[in-house]
Write an enzyme that holds these catalytic residues in place. Structure first.
Site, PDB file in Angstrom:
ATOM      1  CG  LEU A   1      10.405 -17.045  -2.403  1.00 38.58           C
ATOM      2  CD1 LEU A   1       9.922 -17.021  -0.947  1.00 38.58           C
ATOM      3  CD2 LEU A   1      11.131 -15.734  -2.716  1.00 38.58           C
TER       4      LEU A   1
ATOM      5  CG  ASP B   1      -2.026   0.997   1.132  1.00 40.23           C
ATOM      6  OD1 ASP B   1      -2.293   1.493   0.022  1.00 40.23           O
ATOM      7  OD2 ASP B   1      -2.626   1.310   2.174  1.00 40.23           O
TER       8      ASP B   1
ATOM      9  CG  HIS C   1       0.294   1.518  -9.181  1.00 43.78           C
ATOM     10  ND1 HIS C   1      -0.007   1.258  -7.866  1.00 43.78           N
ATOM     11  CD2 HIS C   1      -0.782   2.178  -9.694  1.00 43.78           C
ATOM     12  CE1 HIS C   1      -1.226   1.730  -7.605  1.00 43.78           C
ATOM     13  NE2 HIS C   1      -1.705   2.297  -8.691  1.00 43.78           N
TER      14      HIS C   1
END
Ligand code: FPP
Length: 245
Positions: A131, A20, A37
Site C-alpha cells: 500500500l 477535516d 489532531h
C-alpha cells in the site's frame, strides 16, 4: 467493532481523504484543538490498516496545506510536532506491514527536523509495495501545478524540450503525485462540501463522498460505507454510460 471487510465488488485503487473536523471534535469536548489532531492520528492508523487489509493500493491524506501556515503559531507547531511523533511511533509497524510512505507537496520546505523525518520514512519504506500512503504536507493543488509548469519551463530553457512536446502525460509526470494513479474516490468528512485546493489536476474524474462524521471519529466502517457508495456510481469518464469503464 469487528472489521466489516471490503464487501462484495471492486475496491477503489486510490482513495484520497481530506481529514477535516479535528478542531470541532476537540471544541465539542472542551479540549484544545491539538487534542483533535492527536485523535485524528488514531483515525489514520485504522484507515491505513483497513486499506492494507482490503487491497486498496493508494491512500493520499491531506495532512497540512500551504494555507495551514496561517493558523496560530501554537497550532502549527503542534501539528509539526505531531508529524514527528506520528512517524516515530508508526514507522516500525508501517515498515512491517509493507506500507510505502510518500509525500506530496512542498514537503522539503517543512522545518528541517520534519523534512528529514519525512525523507527518512520515504527511504525506509521505498521497497514496500502493499500500500502506498502519500501524505500531503505543505501541499496546495495550485502550487503543485505551478511547480510542474516551472519544471517544464526550466527543462525547456535548458534546451531539454520544446513547448509543442508538452502534453498531459509529460505535465502529469512533473506533479508531486507522479507515478500514482489518479484518485478514484475522495472522502471529506465533517460536512464541508469543498475540495480546499487538494489534488486539483488529479481529481478531474474522481468520485466525491462527503460524510458528516468528524475525522477523529472516522473509522474503517466509514471507509466501508464510502466504498459501498462508490460501487453504486456509474463512471463514464466523459463517454456514454454503455461505453463506461
Ligand atoms: C483539518 O481539521 C485537519 C488538519 C488541518 C490537520 C490534519 C492532521 C491530522 C489528522 C493529524 C496529524 C497527522 C499527521 C501525520 C501530521 P480542522 O482543524 O480544520 O478542523 P475544524 O474544521 O473542525 O476546525
Amino acid at each position: 467493532m469487528p472489521d466489516p471487510g471490503p464487501g462484495v465488488g471492486p475496491v477503489p485503487e486510490h482513495v484520497a481523504i481530506i481529514m477535516d473536523g479535528n478542531g470541532r471534535w476537540a471544541q465539542r469536548r472542551g479540549l484544545p484543538r491539538v487534542a483533535g489532531h492527536r485523535a485524528g492520528a488514531e483515525s489514520i492508523r485504522d484507515v491505513i490498516k483497513a486499506c492494507r487489509a482490503w487491497g486498496i493500493r493508494y491512500l493520499t491524506l491531506y495532512a497540512f496545506s500551504t494555507e495551514n501556515w496561517s493558523r496560530p503559531l501554537e497550532e502549527v507547531s503542534a501539528l509539526m510536532d505531531l508529524l514527528v511523533e506520528y512517524l516515530d511511533r508508526e514507522l516500525p509497524e508501517l515498515k512491517r506491514e509493507g506500507v510505502q510512505i510518500r509525500a506530496i507537496g512542498r514537503w522539503r520546505d517543512l522545518p528541517e527536523r520534519q523534512s528529514r523525518k519525512v525523507q527518512a520514512a520515504i527511504e525506509a519504506t521505498r521497497a514496500n509495495d502493499k500500500l502506498v500512503v502519500a501524505f500531503a504536507l505543505n501541499y496546495g493543488g495550485r502550487g503543485d501545478i505551478v511547480d510542474a509548469c516551472r519544471a517544464l519551463a526550466e527543462e525547456a530553457a535548458a534546451g531539454g524540450g520544446r513547448p509543442e512536446d508538452i502534453d498531459e502525460e509529460s505535465f502529469r509526470a512533473r506533479l508531486s503525485t507522479a507515478g500514482m494513479p489518479y484518485p478514484d474516490l475522495l472522502i471529506r468528512p465533517s460536512g464541508e462540501l469543498r475540495i480546499s485546493n487538494f489534488l486539483l489536476w488529479e481529481m478531474a474524474y474522481t468520485e466525491f463522498r462527503f460524510d458528516q462524521v468528524l475525522w477523529p471519529d472516522f473509522r474503517r466502517e466509514h471507509l466501508r460505507a464510502a466504498i459501498d457508495d462508490f460501487r453504486n456510481r456509474r463512471r463514464t469518464f466523459g463517454a456514454l454510460p454503455e461505453q463506461g469503464r
